[in-house]
Scaffold this motif. Sequence first.
Motif, PDB file in Angstrom:
ATOM      1  N   GLY A 147       0.797  -1.212   0.000  1.00 13.92           N
ATOM      2  CA  GLY A 147       0.000   0.000   0.000  1.00 13.92           C
ATOM      3  C   GLY A 147       0.835   1.270   0.000  1.00 13.92           C
ATOM      4  O   GLY A 147       0.433   2.285  -0.581  1.00 13.92           O
ATOM      5  N   TYR A 148       1.998   1.226   0.629  1.00 14.17           N
ATOM      6  CA  TYR A 148       2.831   2.425   0.745  1.00 14.17           C
ATOM      7  C   TYR A 148       3.459   2.805  -0.595  1.00 14.17           C
ATOM      8  O   TYR A 148       3.465   3.975  -0.995  1.00 14.17           O
ATOM      9  N   PHE A 149       3.995   1.810  -1.315  1.00 12.02           N
ATOM     10  CA  PHE A 149       4.673   2.101  -2.576  1.00 12.02           C
ATOM     11  C   PHE A 149       3.697   2.145  -3.751  1.00 12.02           C
ATOM     12  O   PHE A 149       3.980   2.800  -4.766  1.00 12.02           O
ATOM     13  N   SER A 150       2.571   1.398  -3.642  1.00 16.52           N
ATOM     14  CA  SER A 150       1.553   1.328  -4.691  1.00 16.52           C
ATOM     15  C   SER A 150       2.187   1.072  -6.075  1.00 16.52           C
ATOM     16  O   SER A 150       3.257   0.492  -6.173  1.00 16.52           O
ATOM     17  N   GLY A 151       1.528   1.462  -7.126  1.00 15.74           N
ATOM     18  CA  GLY A 151       2.071   1.297  -8.466  1.00 15.74           C
ATOM     19  C   GLY A 151       2.328  -0.147  -8.842  1.00 15.74           C
ATOM     20  O   GLY A 151       1.545  -1.050  -8.534  1.00 15.74           O
ATOM     21  N   ALA A 152       3.454  -0.380  -9.525  1.00 13.94           N
ATOM     22  CA  ALA A 152       3.803  -1.718  -9.994  1.00 13.94           C
ATOM     23  C   ALA A 152       4.042  -2.663  -8.828  1.00 13.94           C
ATOM     24  O   ALA A 152       3.688  -3.852  -8.889  1.00 13.94           O
ATOM     25  N   THR A 153       4.658  -2.175  -7.750  1.00 18.62           N
ATOM     26  CA  THR A 153       4.894  -3.011  -6.563  1.00 18.62           C
ATOM     27  C   THR A 153       3.579  -3.525  -6.009  1.00 18.62           C
ATOM     28  O   THR A 153       3.443  -4.714  -5.684  1.00 18.62           O
ATOM     29  N   ASP A 154       2.612  -2.644  -5.906  1.00 18.36           N
ATOM     30  CA  ASP A 154       1.295  -3.014  -5.396  1.00 18.36           C
ATOM     31  C   ASP A 154       0.638  -4.046  -6.305  1.00 18.36           C
ATOM     32  O   ASP A 154       0.058  -5.037  -5.835  1.00 18.36           O
ATOM     33  N   THR A 155       0.720  -3.847  -7.611  1.00 18.12           N
ATOM     34  CA  THR A 155       0.084  -4.776  -8.556  1.00 18.12           C
ATOM     35  C   THR A 155       0.676  -6.177  -8.451  1.00 18.12           C
ATOM     36  O   THR A 155      -0.051  -7.179  -8.382  1.00 18.12           O
ATOM     37  N   VAL A 156       2.003  -6.274  -8.423  1.00 17.32           N
ATOM     38  CA  VAL A 156       2.664  -7.582  -8.351  1.00 17.32           C
ATOM     39  C   VAL A 156       2.322  -8.291  -7.043  1.00 17.32           C
ATOM     40  O   VAL A 156       1.970  -9.483  -7.028  1.00 17.32           O
ATOM     41  N   ILE A 157       2.394  -7.561  -5.921  1.00 13.72           N
ATOM     42  CA  ILE A 157       2.133  -8.188  -4.625  1.00 13.72           C
ATOM     43  C   ILE A 157       0.680  -8.641  -4.515  1.00 13.72           C
ATOM     44  O   ILE A 157       0.397  -9.747  -4.029  1.00 13.72           O
ATOM     45  N   MET A 158      -0.249  -7.834  -4.977  1.00 18.68           N
ATOM     46  CA  MET A 158      -1.662  -8.206  -4.866  1.00 18.68           C
ATOM     47  C   MET A 158      -2.012  -9.392  -5.759  1.00 18.68           C
ATOM     48  O   MET A 158      -2.818 -10.244  -5.393  1.00 18.68           O
ATOM     49  N   ARG A 159      -1.402  -9.473  -6.953  1.00 18.11           N
ATOM     50  CA  ARG A 159      -1.664 -10.635  -7.797  1.00 18.11           C
ATOM     51  C   ARG A 159      -1.106 -11.907  -7.146  1.00 18.11           C
ATOM     52  O   ARG A 159      -1.698 -12.977  -7.240  1.00 18.11           O
ATOM     53  N   PHE A 160       0.036 -11.757  -6.471  1.00 17.79           N
ATOM     54  CA  PHE A 160       0.610 -12.903  -5.768  1.00 17.79           C
ATOM     55  C   PHE A 160      -0.285 -13.311  -4.594  1.00 17.79           C
ATOM     56  O   PHE A 160      -0.487 -14.509  -4.331  1.00 17.79           O
ATOM     57  N   CYS A 161      -0.846 -12.326  -3.894  1.00 16.21           N
ATOM     58  CA  CYS A 161      -1.765 -12.630  -2.796  1.00 16.21           C
ATOM     59  C   CYS A 161      -2.996 -13.379  -3.296  1.00 16.21           C
ATOM     60  O   CYS A 161      -3.464 -14.331  -2.658  1.00 16.21           O
ATOM     61  N   GLU A 162      -3.519 -12.958  -4.428  1.00  9.45           N
ATOM     62  CA  GLU A 162      -4.683 -13.642  -4.986  1.00  9.45           C
ATOM     63  C   GLU A 162      -4.350 -15.076  -5.370  1.00  9.45           C
ATOM     64  O   GLU A 162      -5.188 -15.976  -5.227  1.00  9.45           O
ATOM     65  N   LEU A 163      -3.126 -15.286  -5.853  1.00  7.36           N
ATOM     66  CA  LEU A 163      -2.699 -16.644  -6.167  1.00  7.36           C
ATOM     67  C   LEU A 163      -2.634 -17.503  -4.907  1.00  7.36           C
ATOM     68  O   LEU A 163      -3.093 -18.653  -4.903  1.00  7.36           O
ATOM     69  N   ILE A 164      -2.087 -16.937  -3.833  1.00  6.28           N
ATOM     70  CA  ILE A 164      -1.994 -17.675  -2.568  1.00  6.28           C
ATOM     71  C   ILE A 164      -3.379 -17.990  -2.024  1.00  6.28           C
ATOM     72  O   ILE A 164      -3.650 -19.102  -1.558  1.00  6.28           O
ATOM     73  N   MET A 165      -4.285 -17.019  -2.106  1.00  8.19           N
ATOM     74  CA  MET A 165      -5.627 -17.212  -1.553  1.00  8.19           C
ATOM     75  C   MET A 165      -6.429 -18.245  -2.333  1.00  8.19           C
ATOM     76  O   MET A 165      -7.409 -18.785  -1.822  1.00  8.19           O
ATOM     77  N   SER A 166      -6.039 -18.513  -3.554  1.00  6.89           N
ATOM     78  CA  SER A 166      -6.765 -19.494  -4.365  1.00  6.89           C
ATOM     79  C   SER A 166      -6.366 -20.933  -4.040  1.00  6.89           C
ATOM     80  O   SER A 166      -7.004 -21.870  -4.526  1.00  6.89           O
ATOM     81  N   ILE A 167      -5.318 -21.112  -3.238  1.00  7.88           N
ATOM     82  CA  ILE A 167      -4.849 -22.458  -2.896  1.00  7.88           C
ATOM     83  C   ILE A 167      -5.637 -22.973  -1.702  1.00  7.88           C
ATOM     84  O   ILE A 167      -5.633 -22.340  -0.645  1.00  7.88           O
ATOM     85  N   PRO A 168      -6.321 -24.111  -1.801  1.00  6.19           N
ATOM     86  CA  PRO A 168      -7.048 -24.670  -0.648  1.00  6.19           C
ATOM     87  C   PRO A 168      -6.061 -25.296   0.337  1.00  6.19           C
ATOM     88  O   PRO A 168      -5.308 -26.213  -0.004  1.00  6.19           O
ATOM     89  N   ALA A 169      -6.047 -24.785   1.558  1.00  9.38           N
ATOM     90  CA  ALA A 169      -5.054 -25.213   2.550  1.00  9.38           C
ATOM     91  C   ALA A 169      -5.187 -26.690   2.885  1.00  9.38           C
ATOM     92  O   ALA A 169      -4.186 -27.397   3.028  1.00  9.38           O
ATOM     93  N   LEU A 170      -6.425 -27.184   2.999  1.00 12.65           N
ATOM     94  CA  LEU A 170      -6.631 -28.572   3.401  1.00 12.65           C
ATOM     95  C   LEU A 170      -6.009 -29.537   2.402  1.00 12.65           C
ATOM     96  O   LEU A 170      -5.262 -30.446   2.774  1.00 12.65           O
TER      97      LEU A 170
END
Length: 329
Positions: A147-170
């Motif tokens: 959130g602090y740097f926003s821009g390209a850094t924000d885009t890359v990190i958020m897409r990675f977060c969405e990838l992580i959240m799509s993985i079923p932990a069980l």
Amino acid sequence: MTGGVILIILYTIALFAGFIAPYRYDHNDTDNSFHPPNWPRLHQFHLVVARYGSDNDFHYQAVANDTKPLRFFVHGDNFTLFGFIPCSIHLFGTGDDQYPTYLFGADQYGRDIFTRLLYGSQISLSIGIVGIVLSFVFGLMIGGISGYFSGATDTVIMRFCELIMSIPALYLIISLRNAFPPDMSSAKVYAMIIIILSFIGWASMARVIRGMTLSLREQQYVLAARSIGQSHLRVIVRHILPNTFSYVIVAATLSVPYYILGEVVLSFLGVGIQEPFASWGNMLTEAQDPNFLQRYPWLLAPGAAIFVTVLAFNFLGDGLRDAADTKSL
């Protein structure tokens, strides 16, 4: 407040589980398989424990006029207090296997369910705390940077977060568990569960912190800190993240049950903590048999412990959320 008091009691009991429990978690007595709950009773101003006799079909009956006094601070099975202090003194017991002190009954191996509940609480309760600390610290830092740097850094990190959240932990834990040797120690399985649940859980926290940081980074005190030459890391850690703690504390409290239930489900399915180590999940496996459940209902004691713990965390989380809500004030 009620939920907080209950949790303080539960974690205190888990901390001193070896001392409070009358036996070790792996103490078994096959002569007392499925022994019913045997609570001490008052007799001539003394607490006594009755002896039970049984037939070949595990039908128990108290033997008339055959009791033994219940003593406090008795010698028993060796254990380690806090994980490194060797001890053999237990809070209560009879010191005689013929007069077992099974407050919640025994399982099919003659192991005290009350004792295993206490030892199991050390695993089930600690996984929630350790897991939430790891995932939230990581989520705070990643979300703050995004959130602090926003821009390209924000885009890359958020897409990675969405990838992580799509993985079923069980399914991830089950897959990884099958990839490791079947005789893996419970300590390594414990660490694996914490790491995987933390790896999955930090992404959702990072997304929320990122949104809060986008707003906070435009505040005047943040601009003032940047104008006097403070580093980006110092601005994030010192001025932005502390202003998200009210949300973080509430979210962490409400998320702990997710980690506890995650361990319970995995151990229940046989891919978590393995016998003879105790956890609330693998203790419930014996309650799968309808015949056992009908004849020995005390096998459901771990389920009651899970219910009380999750409810207490939810009560505490709801209370903290109301206390932190500025609109309600």
